[in-house]
Scaffold this motif. Structure first.
Motif, mmCIF file in Angstrom:
data_model
loop_
_atom_site.group_PDB
_atom_site.id
_atom_site.type_symbol
_atom_site.label_atom_id
_atom_site.label_comp_id
_atom_site.label_asym_id
_atom_site.label_seq_id
_atom_site.Cartn_x
_atom_site.Cartn_y
_atom_site.Cartn_z
ATOM 1 N N VAL A 6 33.970 38.108 47.181
ATOM 2 C CA VAL A 6 32.596 38.267 46.721
ATOM 3 C C VAL A 6 31.656 37.350 47.511
ATOM 4 C CG1 VAL A 6 31.051 38.124 44.718
ATOM 5 C CG2 VAL A 6 33.454 38.740 44.392
ATOM 6 N N THR A 41 27.169 40.010 44.731
ATOM 7 C CA THR A 41 26.560 39.765 43.426
ATOM 8 C C THR A 41 25.205 40.463 43.336
ATOM 9 O OG1 THR A 41 25.642 37.667 44.214
ATOM 10 C CG2 THR A 41 27.751 37.576 43.025
ATOM 11 N N LEU A 73 29.190 43.809 42.462
ATOM 12 C CA LEU A 73 30.193 43.394 41.486
ATOM 13 C C LEU A 73 29.925 44.109 40.162
ATOM 14 C CD1 LEU A 73 32.490 41.315 40.780
ATOM 15 C CD2 LEU A 73 30.638 39.781 40.050
ATOM 16 N N TYR A 78 36.320 42.632 36.618
ATOM 17 C CA TYR A 78 36.916 41.504 35.906
ATOM 18 C C TYR A 78 38.237 41.875 35.243
ATOM 19 C CZ TYR A 78 32.576 38.949 36.646
ATOM 20 O OH TYR A 78 31.503 38.306 37.216
ATOM 21 N N LEU A 84 38.810 36.814 41.798
ATOM 22 C CA LEU A 84 37.499 37.051 42.391
ATOM 23 C C LEU A 84 37.238 35.844 43.285
ATOM 24 C CD1 LEU A 84 35.614 38.263 39.187
ATOM 25 C CD2 LEU A 84 36.911 39.619 40.831
ATOM 26 N N CYS A 86 35.202 33.842 45.893
ATOM 27 C CA CYS A 86 33.782 33.737 46.221
ATOM 28 C C CYS A 86 33.523 32.959 47.510
ATOM 29 C CB CYS A 86 33.046 33.074 45.060
ATOM 30 S SG CYS A 86 33.267 33.962 43.505
ATOM 31 N N ASN A 91 27.681 31.938 44.528
ATOM 32 C CA ASN A 91 28.381 33.172 44.156
ATOM 33 C C ASN A 91 29.379 32.909 43.035
ATOM 34 O OD1 ASN A 91 28.442 33.978 47.620
ATOM 35 N ND2 ASN A 91 27.070 34.860 46.115
ATOM 36 N N VAL A 95 29.410 34.772 39.489
ATOM 37 C CA VAL A 95 30.600 35.497 39.045
ATOM 38 C C VAL A 95 31.057 34.986 37.679
ATOM 39 C CG1 VAL A 95 33.081 35.762 39.535
ATOM 40 C CG2 VAL A 95 31.393 36.240 41.316
ATOM 41 N N ARG A 98 28.639 36.067 34.827
ATOM 42 C CA ARG A 98 28.667 37.499 34.502
ATOM 43 C C ARG A 98 29.969 37.948 33.843
ATOM 44 N NH1 ARG A 98 26.021 40.483 39.726
ATOM 45 N NH2 ARG A 98 24.292 39.041 39.985
ATOM 46 N N ALA A 107 38.316 33.282 38.817
ATOM 47 C CA ALA A 107 37.369 33.125 39.924
ATOM 48 C C ALA A 107 37.607 31.789 40.615
ATOM 49 C CB ALA A 107 35.936 33.206 39.412
#
Length: 157
Positions: A6, A41, A73, A78, A84, A86, A91, A95, A98, A107
């Protein structure tokens, strides 16, 4: 293992990371064992190819990312992905903020997750020139090496 890389707009850092990782995984004992994608994002570039400078830089290293298209995203990511990964702290914060309740994915900063020394961030080359895109490629190339090593340990390969 399912990995999503991401960045902000999904046209520079994350598609290059996806391309490098995809090439390395395909050439390794991990082929067929890792699902990989990238997203941003932000929604500014949804449906667009990677930045022409990112495409050119990756091609100089034998990696074709021209067929990739930017996407944002999504909440489903998820649940679909294990990690994830980043590009930078901003970012990562986005992430994490969210994340839907009951999210499956974890993440992390891509460079940290891959064991790359440094400040943990892949700088955004968007406002830079060829030197910035090459610097990003080199960081992501090192991250791909680290990711392969980590995944081999986790799969015991």
């Amino acid at each position: 293992m399912r990995l999503l890389v991401v960045c902000l707009g999904n046209i520079c850092r994350s598609p290059v990371a996806e391309g490098v990782l995809r090439a390395r995984i395909a050439a390794s004992t991990l082929a067929g064992r890792v699902e990989l994608d990238s997203a941003g994002t932000g929604d500014w570039h949804v449906g667009q190819p990677p930045d022409r400078r990112a495409i050119a830089n990756a091609a100089e290293h034998g990696i074709d990312i021209s067929g990739l298209r930017a996407r944002q995203l999504a909440a489903a990511d998820y649940q679909r992905f294990d990690w994830l990964l980043c590009a930078d702290h901003a970012n990562l914060r986005d992430v994490e903020a969210r994340a839907p309740r009951g999210s499956h994915a974890r993440a992390a900063l891509l460079l940290d997750w891959a064991g790359v020394d440094g400040d943990g961030e892949v700088p955004d080359p968007y406002t830079g020139g060829p030197a910035q895109f090459e610097h990003v490629f080199q960081l992501l190339d090192r991250a791909a090496d680290g990711a392969i090593a980590r995944l081999r340990r986790e799969y015991r390969l």
